[in-house]
Design a protein around this motif. Structure first.
Motif, PDB file in Angstrom:
ATOM      1  N   LEU A  97      -2.162 -13.818  -1.682  1.00 51.49           N
ATOM      2  CA  LEU A  97      -0.978 -14.655  -1.908  1.00 51.49           C
ATOM      3  C   LEU A  97      -0.596 -15.398  -0.632  1.00 51.49           C
ATOM      4  N   ASN A  98      -1.570 -15.622   0.245  1.00 53.97           N
ATOM      5  CA  ASN A  98      -1.272 -16.124   1.588  1.00 53.97           C
ATOM      6  C   ASN A  98      -1.380 -17.637   1.735  1.00 53.97           C
ATOM      7  N   GLU A 129      -2.589 -14.935  10.897  1.00 51.48           N
ATOM      8  CA  GLU A 129      -3.550 -14.773  11.986  1.00 51.48           C
ATOM      9  C   GLU A 129      -3.162 -15.650  13.183  1.00 51.48           C
ATOM     10  N   GLN A 130      -2.724 -16.887  12.910  1.00 50.41           N
ATOM     11  CA  GLN A 130      -2.301 -17.770  13.998  1.00 50.41           C
ATOM     12  C   GLN A 130      -1.044 -17.235  14.670  1.00 50.41           C
ATOM     13  N   LEU A 131      -0.122 -16.707  13.864  1.00 57.48           N
ATOM     14  CA  LEU A 131       1.099 -16.130  14.431  1.00 57.48           C
ATOM     15  C   LEU A 131       0.785 -14.932  15.316  1.00 57.48           C
ATOM     16  N   ILE A 132      -0.178 -14.132  14.908  1.00 54.98           N
ATOM     17  CA  ILE A 132      -0.578 -12.972  15.714  1.00 54.98           C
ATOM     18  C   ILE A 132      -1.160 -13.442  17.046  1.00 54.98           C
ATOM     19  N   ASP A 133      -1.985 -14.495  16.997  1.00 51.45           N
ATOM     20  CA  ASP A 133      -2.530 -15.053  18.248  1.00 51.45           C
ATOM     21  C   ASP A 133      -1.397 -15.556  19.150  1.00 51.45           C
ATOM     22  N   ASP A 134      -0.431 -16.242  18.531  1.00 54.82           N
ATOM     23  CA  ASP A 134       0.713 -16.742  19.309  1.00 54.82           C
ATOM     24  C   ASP A 134       1.505 -15.591  19.924  1.00 54.82           C
ATOM     25  N   LEU A 180       9.609 -16.828  17.435  1.00 51.23           N
ATOM     26  CA  LEU A 180       8.399 -16.289  16.821  1.00 51.23           C
ATOM     27  C   LEU A 180       8.753 -15.194  15.805  1.00 51.23           C
ATOM     28  N   LYS A 181       9.707 -14.366  16.150  1.00 50.33           N
ATOM     29  CA  LYS A 181      10.146 -13.312  15.244  1.00 50.33           C
ATOM     30  C   LYS A 181      10.677 -13.901  13.946  1.00 50.33           C
ATOM     31  N   ALA A 182      11.418 -15.001  14.043  1.00 49.99           N
ATOM     32  CA  ALA A 182      11.964 -15.661  12.859  1.00 49.99           C
ATOM     33  C   ALA A 182      10.849 -16.221  11.981  1.00 49.99           C
ATOM     34  N   ARG A 183       9.769 -16.715  12.617  1.00 50.97           N
ATOM     35  CA  ARG A 183       8.631 -17.232  11.837  1.00 50.97           C
ATOM     36  C   ARG A 183       7.933 -16.104  11.087  1.00 50.97           C
ATOM     37  N   PHE A 184       7.748 -14.955  11.739  1.00 46.91           N
ATOM     38  CA  PHE A 184       7.178 -13.790  11.055  1.00 46.91           C
ATOM     39  C   PHE A 184       8.060 -13.396   9.870  1.00 46.91           C
ATOM     40  N   ALA A 185       9.362 -13.371  10.082  1.00 45.93           N
ATOM     41  CA  ALA A 185      10.301 -12.958   9.026  1.00 45.93           C
ATOM     42  C   ALA A 185      10.254 -13.917   7.849  1.00 45.93           C
ATOM     43  N   GLN A 186      10.186 -15.211   8.142  1.00 46.50           N
ATOM     44  CA  GLN A 186      10.166 -16.213   7.082  1.00 46.50           C
ATOM     45  C   GLN A 186       8.894 -16.092   6.234  1.00 46.50           C
ATOM     46  N   GLU A 187       7.750 -15.951   6.895  1.00 44.03           N
ATOM     47  CA  GLU A 187       6.500 -15.819   6.150  1.00 44.03           C
ATOM     48  C   GLU A 187       6.457 -14.508   5.368  1.00 44.03           C
ATOM     49  N   ALA A 188       6.970 -13.443   5.961  1.00 41.20           N
ATOM     50  CA  ALA A 188       7.007 -12.154   5.261  1.00 41.20           C
ATOM     51  C   ALA A 188       7.878 -12.260   4.015  1.00 41.20           C
ATOM     52  N   GLN A 189       8.967 -12.967   4.120  1.00 40.96           N
ATOM     53  CA  GLN A 189       9.858 -13.150   2.977  1.00 40.96           C
ATOM     54  C   GLN A 189       9.163 -13.967   1.883  1.00 40.96           C
ATOM     55  N   THR A 190       8.414 -15.002   2.285  1.00 44.03           N
ATOM     56  CA  THR A 190       7.671 -15.816   1.309  1.00 44.03           C
ATOM     57  C   THR A 190       6.639 -14.973   0.579  1.00 44.03           C
ATOM     58  N   LEU A 191       5.891 -14.158   1.329  1.00 42.36           N
ATOM     59  CA  LEU A 191       4.877 -13.288   0.724  1.00 42.36           C
ATOM     60  C   LEU A 191       5.519 -12.298  -0.239  1.00 42.36           C
ATOM     61  N   GLN A 195      -0.022  -5.159  -0.214  1.00 43.47           N
ATOM     62  CA  GLN A 195       0.913  -4.303   0.515  1.00 43.47           C
ATOM     63  C   GLN A 195       0.472  -4.105   1.957  1.00 43.47           C
ATOM     64  N   GLN A 196      -0.828  -4.059   2.188  1.00 44.17           N
ATOM     65  CA  GLN A 196      -1.329  -3.978   3.565  1.00 44.17           C
ATOM     66  C   GLN A 196      -0.964  -5.239   4.347  1.00 44.17           C
ATOM     67  N   GLN A 197      -1.025  -6.383   3.675  1.00 46.03           N
ATOM     68  CA  GLN A 197      -0.642  -7.636   4.328  1.00 46.03           C
ATOM     69  C   GLN A 197       0.843  -7.614   4.681  1.00 46.03           C
ATOM     70  N   GLN A 198       1.662  -7.108   3.779  1.00 46.18           N
ATOM     71  CA  GLN A 198       3.094  -6.975   4.067  1.00 46.18           C
ATOM     72  C   GLN A 198       3.321  -6.045   5.258  1.00 46.18           C
ATOM     73  N   ALA A 199       2.553  -4.966   5.318  1.00 51.29           N
ATOM     74  CA  ALA A 199       2.690  -4.012   6.422  1.00 51.29           C
ATOM     75  C   ALA A 199       2.308  -4.651   7.752  1.00 51.29           C
ATOM     76  N   ARG A 200       1.337  -5.543   7.735  1.00 47.04           N
ATOM     77  CA  ARG A 200       0.941  -6.230   8.967  1.00 47.04           C
ATOM     78  C   ARG A 200       2.085  -7.105   9.481  1.00 47.04           C
ATOM     79  N   TYR A 201       2.761  -7.788   8.569  1.00 44.55           N
ATOM     80  CA  TYR A 201       3.924  -8.593   8.985  1.00 44.55           C
ATOM     81  C   TYR A 201       4.993  -7.703   9.605  1.00 44.55           C
TER      82      TYR A 201
END
Length: 500
Positions: A302-303, A309-314, A438-449, A478-484
């Motif tokens: 659902l990504n 992956e880019q956010l993790i690099d950032d 950056l934290k806000a970007r992670f939160a926004q994408e996690a919320q979308t997922l 769920q693993q993807q959600q856990a990564r976020y």
């Protein structure tokens, strides 16, 4: 629709141990009008499965035949009309044979002669039969075949095999309780009585097939098709699986049919799990194709439009930047400027004549392998001791009155990883802002997922997909959600560091 189909599958699967999924998928293919190939050892109920599927449809003419190398075209397409021959016409009497059937099952299909298979290719592909000078329309709605072998590549059967879109492996009963139930059961009924309200009628089947074309393939689903096509055609392990454009098109229609029979107007992620039964060619492909589909669904799922992956690099780059600001990234040596050069301080106890002797080692010689002389407190060279860093951060001393050897470490003012003593308030503020952004970007994408998952997860369940496959899909998301969540925790840690 979904309730009716589920009930219908339950009815025709009665006493068919470990065959429910195969029957469900075969019915799906029947509705879609794509051909089914059952692959398995003799005695695994392949013929019985076909007859059960026929029970689910309104069938006027059912045709079934067990092929062998001695089979003749007359046995499949009908005998030649003697009356027509007397009139110098070569016409077959096709009543009760394949050209007049609306449901057909061809057992051991690959054992047939080339004469039969060549005619069968045209019949399957164009739904027409050349009977003398006439082109006879074939009313075939559902075609199933079976064999205990798979045609080898380049044997002249590739074109016909490519027309069988759904490919199901039928294995012997595996579960002990099902095997025991089989041993004690009466012979299974060939056909079952299906309620007329459940049976799929010809008229509605034609309507359904038109409506299925309207089912949407969303962009996210198309991207998964793209990834799968690329992976199968250009695999890094040199395991290439050829899937023709024709088969991709029919596979997509089958996936749409899965969505349609589940009362949906667009394809969702779980529908793609049926591709595991469509894209293999040889038996050794089955596990490989399954693995590729599982990996791609786990990676893309659902990504669509998300960039974890880019956010993790950032985040990794920002974390290094923060750590560089708050901690020493390398050992900091105490340096002294002597005669315009930087020197490091060390103490030697090479022998009793040099006990607690203070030496100054030239900084530029560190990490080199050149011999040099140290300076004493007065700035004079100590020629009695030869020094060499030997390409490292510690210095080897040789000589003295007794020709001894000693390793010394220059005095370290700040060790690697220790906190910096002077910090810029502006730099701390800027880093804090970067971390929070950056934290806000992670939160926004996690919320979308999470919103996408919440919207679709109840629809994942399908009678055409095994529960174990659905659970695997849930687990991947769920693993993807856990990564976020894990990355957001990392951002919390960095934020706390910036506030300290």
């Amino acid at each position: 629709m979904q309730a009716r189909i589920n009930t219908l599958i339950s009815e025709i699967s009665k006493n068919m141990y470990e065959r429910e999924q195969i029957i469900a998928l075969s019915l799906l293919a029947g509705v879609a009008g794509v051909n089914t190939f059952l692959y398995g050892l003799p005695g695994t109920a392949k013929s019985l499965i076909s007859r059960r599927i026929a029970s689910a449809f309104e069938v006027h003419d059912y045709f079934e035949y067990l092929m062998n190398r001695f089979s003749t075209p007359e046995e499949i397409f009908g005998p030649v009309s003697i009356k027509a021959l007397k009139e110098d016409q070569y016409i077959r009497k096709t009543e009760h044979y394949l050209p007049r059937a609306d449901f057909a099952f061809l057992d051991e299909i690959w054992k047939a002669s080339p004469a039969i298979l060549n005619t069968l290719l045209t019949l399957v592909n164009e739904r027409s039969f050349k009977n003398g000078e006439l082109i006879q329309k074939v009313p075939l709605n559902v075609l199933m075949s079976a064999s205990n072998e798979i045609p080898e590549p380049n044997q002249g059967l590739d074109a016909l095999y490519d027309r069988f879109i759904l490919r199901l492996e039928v294995s012997p009963i595996a579960e002990v309780q099902n095997f025991h139930a089989l041993l004690q059961a009466q012979p299974t009924q060939v056909t079952v009585q299906v309620e007329p309200s459940l049976k799929i009628k010809k008229s509605e089947l034609a309507d359904w097939r038109e409506q299925i074309h309207q089912v949407e393939l969303p962009i996210a689903i198309l991207k998964i098709f793209d990834a799968l096509k690329a992976r199968l055609a250009h695999n890094f392990e040199d395991h290439v699986v050829y899937v023709s454009d024709r088969r991709w098109q029919r596979v997509a229609y089958l996936v749409k049919t899965c969505a349609f029979l589940n009362d949906r107007d667009q394809v969702i992620l779980s529908d793609l799990l049926i591709l595991k039964h469509c894209l293999w060619n040889q038996a050794e492909d089955i596990e490989f194709v399954t693995q590729q589909i599982d990996e791609i669904l786990a990676e893309q799922g659902l990504n669509d439009g998300l960039s974890l992956e880019q956010l993790i690099d950032d985040k990794d780059m920002l974390e290094q930047k923060v750590l560089n600001h708050f901690y020493y990234t390398d050992d900091v040596y105490e340096c002294y400027l002597i005669q315009g050069k930087d020197y490091l301080r060390a103490v030697t106890n090479l022998d009793r004549h040099y006990k607690d002797k203070l030496l100054y080692l030239e900084l530029d010689k560190m990490d080199s392998k050149k011999d040099f002389f140290a300076l004493d407190e007065t700035g004079e060279e100590v020629r009695g001791i030869v020094c060499n860093f030997n390409g490292s951060r510690v210095c080897t001393l040789k000589g003295g009155y007794y020709g001894l050897e000693e390793v010394v470490t220059p005095y370290i003012k700040h060790t690697k990883g220790s906190p910096r003593t002077e910090l810029s308030a502006q730099d701390k503020y800027d880093l804090l802002h970067e971390v929070q952004t950056l934290k806000a970007r992670f939160a926004q994408e996690a919320q979308t997922l999470s919103a996408r998952y919440l919207e679709q997860k109840e629809s994942f369940k399908s009678v055409f997909v095994a529960e174990s496959e659905i659970e695997k899909l849930h687990h991947a998301i769920q693993q993807q959600q856990a990564r976020y969540q894990l990355q957001r925790q990392d951002c919390d840690r960095l934020e706390q560091l910036c506030r300290s």
